[in-house]
Design a protein around this motif. Structure first.
Motif, PDB file in Angstrom:
ATOM      1  N   PRO A 222       0.831  -1.207   0.000  1.00  0.00           N
ATOM      2  CA  PRO A 222       0.000   0.000   0.000  1.00  0.00           C
ATOM      3  C   PRO A 222       0.868   1.262   0.000  1.00  0.00           C
ATOM      4  O   PRO A 222       1.992   1.260   0.464  1.00  0.00           O
ATOM      5  N   MET A 223       0.315   2.322  -0.486  1.00  0.00           N
ATOM      6  CA  MET A 223       1.010   3.600  -0.563  1.00  0.00           C
ATOM      7  C   MET A 223       0.643   4.459   0.640  1.00  0.00           C
ATOM      8  O   MET A 223      -0.477   4.410   1.129  1.00  0.00           O
ATOM      9  N   TYR A 224       1.612   5.250   1.123  1.00  0.00           N
ATOM     10  CA  TYR A 224       1.398   6.147   2.256  1.00  0.00           C
ATOM     11  C   TYR A 224       1.777   7.564   1.857  1.00  0.00           C
ATOM     12  O   TYR A 224       2.738   7.772   1.124  1.00  0.00           O
ATOM     13  N   ALA A 225       1.026   8.525   2.365  1.00  0.00           N
ATOM     14  CA  ALA A 225       1.353   9.940   2.199  1.00  0.00           C
ATOM     15  C   ALA A 225       1.815  10.461   3.552  1.00  0.00           C
ATOM     16  O   ALA A 225       1.139  10.257   4.563  1.00  0.00           O
ATOM     17  N   MET A 226       2.980  11.088   3.601  1.00  0.00           N
ATOM     18  CA  MET A 226       3.485  11.672   4.844  1.00  0.00           C
ATOM     19  C   MET A 226       2.919  13.084   4.961  1.00  0.00           C
ATOM     20  O   MET A 226       3.093  13.909   4.065  1.00  0.00           O
ATOM     21  N   LEU A 227       2.211  13.339   6.029  1.00  0.00           N
ATOM     22  CA  LEU A 227       1.507  14.597   6.244  1.00  0.00           C
ATOM     23  C   LEU A 227       2.158  15.330   7.411  1.00  0.00           C
ATOM     24  O   LEU A 227       2.522  14.711   8.410  1.00  0.00           O
ATOM     25  N   SER A 228       2.345  16.648   7.288  1.00  0.00           N
ATOM     26  CA  SER A 228       2.876  17.443   8.401  1.00  0.00           C
ATOM     27  C   SER A 228       2.100  18.751   8.500  1.00  0.00           C
ATOM     28  O   SER A 228       1.490  19.209   7.537  1.00  0.00           O
ATOM     29  N   TRP A 229       2.119  19.351   9.687  1.00  0.00           N
ATOM     30  CA  TRP A 229       1.376  20.572   9.955  1.00  0.00           C
ATOM     31  C   TRP A 229       1.918  21.221  11.218  1.00  0.00           C
ATOM     32  O   TRP A 229       2.801  20.702  11.888  1.00  0.00           O
ATOM     33  N   GLY A 230       1.388  22.382  11.560  1.00  0.00           N
ATOM     34  CA  GLY A 230       1.733  23.095  12.780  1.00  0.00           C
ATOM     35  C   GLY A 230       0.486  23.722  13.372  1.00  0.00           C
ATOM     36  O   GLY A 230      -0.607  23.596  12.814  1.00  0.00           O
ATOM     37  N   TYR A 231       0.656  24.393  14.501  1.00  0.00           N
ATOM     38  CA  TYR A 231      -0.458  25.073  15.172  1.00  0.00           C
ATOM     39  C   TYR A 231      -0.071  26.510  15.492  1.00  0.00           C
ATOM     40  O   TYR A 231       1.089  26.807  15.749  1.00  0.00           O
ATOM     41  N   GLY A 232      -1.054  27.370  15.518  1.00  0.00           N
ATOM     42  CA  GLY A 232      -0.864  28.733  15.974  1.00  0.00           C
ATOM     43  C   GLY A 232      -0.991  28.781  17.494  1.00  0.00           C
ATOM     44  O   GLY A 232      -1.134  27.751  18.150  1.00  0.00           O
ATOM     45  N   PRO A 233      -0.965  29.977  18.071  1.00  0.00           N
ATOM     46  CA  PRO A 233      -1.108  30.089  19.521  1.00  0.00           C
ATOM     47  C   PRO A 233      -2.514  29.721  19.982  1.00  0.00           C
ATOM     48  O   PRO A 233      -3.480  29.858  19.234  1.00  0.00           O
ATOM     49  N   GLY A 234      -2.627  29.248  21.207  1.00  0.00           N
ATOM     50  CA  GLY A 234      -3.913  28.872  21.771  1.00  0.00           C
ATOM     51  C   GLY A 234      -3.900  27.428  22.226  1.00  0.00           C
ATOM     52  O   GLY A 234      -2.867  26.754  22.179  1.00  0.00           O
ATOM     53  N   SER A 235      -5.048  26.943  22.664  1.00  0.00           N
ATOM     54  CA  SER A 235      -5.125  25.560  23.143  1.00  0.00           C
ATOM     55  C   SER A 235      -5.285  24.611  21.955  1.00  0.00           C
ATOM     56  O   SER A 235      -6.075  24.849  21.055  1.00  0.00           O
ATOM     57  N   ARG A 236      -4.518  23.541  21.980  1.00  0.00           N
ATOM     58  CA  ARG A 236      -4.536  22.578  20.879  1.00  0.00           C
ATOM     59  C   ARG A 236      -5.788  21.718  20.931  1.00  0.00           C
ATOM     60  O   ARG A 236      -6.390  21.530  21.985  1.00  0.00           O
ATOM     61  N   PRO A 237      -6.160  21.160  19.783  1.00  0.00           N
ATOM     62  CA  PRO A 237      -7.348  20.302  19.749  1.00  0.00           C
ATOM     63  C   PRO A 237      -7.100  18.975  20.470  1.00  0.00           C
ATOM     64  O   PRO A 237      -5.950  18.576  20.684  1.00  0.00           O
ATOM     65  N   VAL A 238      -8.185  18.299  20.819  1.00  0.00           N
ATOM     66  CA  VAL A 238      -8.094  16.975  21.430  1.00  0.00           C
ATOM     67  C   VAL A 238      -7.616  15.982  20.375  1.00  0.00           C
ATOM     68  O   VAL A 238      -6.733  15.165  20.636  1.00  0.00           O
ATOM     69  N   ASN A 239      -8.197  16.037  19.186  1.00  0.00           N
ATOM     70  CA  ASN A 239      -7.723  15.226  18.065  1.00  0.00           C
ATOM     71  C   ASN A 239      -8.057  15.917  16.751  1.00  0.00           C
ATOM     72  O   ASN A 239      -8.839  16.858  16.715  1.00  0.00           O
ATOM     73  N   VAL A 240      -7.421  15.408  15.698  1.00  0.00           N
ATOM     74  CA  VAL A 240      -7.603  15.977  14.359  1.00  0.00           C
ATOM     75  C   VAL A 240      -7.836  14.826  13.384  1.00  0.00           C
ATOM     76  O   VAL A 240      -7.124  13.822  13.419  1.00  0.00           O
ATOM     77  N   ILE A 241      -8.829  14.974  12.540  1.00  0.00           N
ATOM     78  CA  ILE A 241      -9.124  13.989  11.500  1.00  0.00           C
ATOM     79  C   ILE A 241      -8.707  14.602  10.162  1.00  0.00           C
ATOM     80  O   ILE A 241      -9.195  15.680   9.795  1.00  0.00           O
ATOM     81  N   PHE A 242      -7.794  13.933   9.474  1.00  0.00           N
ATOM     82  CA  PHE A 242      -7.339  14.385   8.160  1.00  0.00           C
ATOM     83  C   PHE A 242      -7.905  13.457   7.097  1.00  0.00           C
ATOM     84  O   PHE A 242      -7.734  12.240   7.168  1.00  0.00           O
TER      85      PHE A 242
END
Length: 126
Positions: free
Chosen positions: A45-65
């Motif tokens: 199977p093929m995989y895509a490597m995903l990256s990101w960052g956050y701005g100031p404030g409280s981070r989310p509990v989880n993220v669905i991409f």
């Protein structure tokens, strides 16, 4: 103006900024910044490597991409709000240079209530 008044003004300003930063970190949700696919790996199977960052404030509990490529390949991954990278397993085959769309759903919990925010980004694999 005397020295005591200057000191009092300095400390009042200092503590006002500290309290503002604490309240901002606790009450304002952090925005997702620069979600992007950095690479593709694997044959099947093929995989895509995903990256990101956050701005100031409280981070989310989880993220669905949810990732969808122009050629039809797609995949989804759910990560903890502290993560900054993930591998997305893909159904189908993606090619370098192909355009893609990332839909991110961020789940926050603040002051006992849960809420979501959604954003979408389109780009092209380099």
């Amino acid at each position: 103006m005397n020295v005591k008044a200057l000191q009092r003004g300095f400390w009042l300003s200092f503590w006002s900024v500290v309290i503002y930063m604490i309240v901002r970190g606790a009450l304002i949700p952090a925005r997702l910044r620069h979600p992007r696919i950095t690479s593709l790996s694997g044959i099947e199977p093929m995989y895509a490597m995903l990256s990101w960052g956050y701005g100031p404030g409280s981070r989310p509990v989880n993220v669905i991409f949810d990732v969808q490529f122009a050629g039809g390949a797609q995949g989804s991954v759910t990560v903890d709000g502290e993560a900054l990278e993930a591998e997305v397993p893909l159904i189908g085959k993606a090619q370098p240079g192909e355009s893609y769309t990332i839909t991110a759903t961020l789940v926050y919990r603040q002051l006992g209530r849960a809420f979501t925010r959604q954003m979408q980004v389109s780009a092209q694999i380099e």
